[in-house]
Design a protein around this motif. Sequence first.
Motif, PDB file in Angstrom:
ATOM      1  N   ALA A 109      17.576  17.152  29.959  1.00 39.45           N
ATOM      2  CA  ALA A 109      16.184  16.855  29.618  1.00 39.45           C
ATOM      3  C   ALA A 109      15.625  17.816  28.575  1.00 39.45           C
ATOM      4  N   LEU A 110      16.117  19.061  28.576  1.00 44.12           N
ATOM      5  CA  LEU A 110      15.564  20.077  27.678  1.00 44.12           C
ATOM      6  C   LEU A 110      16.424  20.313  26.439  1.00 44.12           C
ATOM      7  N   ASP A 111      17.475  19.538  26.270  1.00 42.09           N
ATOM      8  CA  ASP A 111      18.258  19.635  25.038  1.00 42.09           C
ATOM      9  C   ASP A 111      17.356  19.340  23.838  1.00 42.09           C
ATOM     10  N   HIS A 112      17.539  20.095  22.769  1.00 49.29           N
ATOM     11  CA  HIS A 112      16.820  19.900  21.497  1.00 49.29           C
ATOM     12  C   HIS A 112      15.344  20.331  21.544  1.00 49.29           C
ATOM     13  N   THR A 113      14.895  20.954  22.657  1.00 50.86           N
ATOM     14  CA  THR A 113      13.508  21.429  22.679  1.00 50.86           C
ATOM     15  C   THR A 113      13.368  22.774  21.970  1.00 50.86           C
ATOM     16  N   GLY A 114      14.476  23.494  21.844  1.00 50.24           N
ATOM     17  CA  GLY A 114      14.438  24.778  21.154  1.00 50.24           C
ATOM     18  C   GLY A 114      13.994  25.938  22.013  1.00 50.24           C
ATOM     19  N   ILE A 115      13.940  25.761  23.349  1.00 51.87           N
ATOM     20  CA  ILE A 115      13.559  26.898  24.182  1.00 51.87           C
ATOM     21  C   ILE A 115      14.621  27.986  24.051  1.00 51.87           C
ATOM     22  N   LYS A 116      14.192  29.236  24.180  1.00 58.57           N
ATOM     23  CA  LYS A 116      15.091  30.346  23.857  1.00 58.57           C
ATOM     24  C   LYS A 116      15.879  30.880  25.046  1.00 58.57           C
TER      25      LYS A 116
END
Length: 270
Positions: A109-116
């Motif tokens: 779900a969080l792929d490609h969100t850019g969270i570090k």
Amino acid sequence: MIISTEQLEKLHQVELKALLKFDQVCRKYNLQYTLDGGTLLGAIRHKGFIPWDDDTDVCMLREDFEKLRSIPKEEWGNDFFYQSHETDPNYKYTYDKLRVNGTFFGEKALDHTGIKNNGIFLDIFPLDAVPDDARQNKQIFDFELLRLLFMSKYINIDYRHGFEKKVAKTIRVLFKGVSTEKMFNATEKIIKKYNNQGFTRNRSFASFNLKNNVYDSSFLEETYDAEFEGYKFKVSKHYDEILTNLYGDYMKLPPKEERINKHEVTGLIV
């Protein structure tokens, strides 16, 4: 990927490490919380993790949640990262996570969100005041509409399937000019709308069971130390009402086919 039994056991040990640190900091700063969701159920039914559960949840009233956010990062040490929109601008959930550095929990779900930071985590949910009249229905409607728009743009489109994916693609086209940052801020405004107005009922807006996930302030103010994996953590004295609202007959085990981890995991490093 399906997390194996061996991987789950290792995952639980890392999550326990995060939970212990969280509890330590909360007790030091006199912040109240309770185990929540499957973690609360695990404490009551298993005295520890539900064997097939893959995450850890706590919740706290908004006032203590904001105090937790203001704790200096040095307090968490080198092993942990407190993840919020402020500490990680690409992280735009309305709740926070305590991540364990040096680990990895890949969520599709969080792929490609850019969270570090994608470390193994503890979810920390705020509870916000809600009115006792019809205004809460409008608040829920406004929130769910914005959540639909926001999640359609923010969440990895490949995480969606079938009709949901078609809806998400349509929303991305229609709201191309509206940033997720603007949607996030609008959602936060709706969630916090009735805080500091004397209401004693509180809702976890991070829940997908909004109507049942409402607690009186006393549910967070009245806690006791319950056993969880051989340690003591805070649990609401009203756990029976909470768990009944969430799960019904919560002491009954689900069918074997439902005893699986709930996240779509792309990778795991423990």
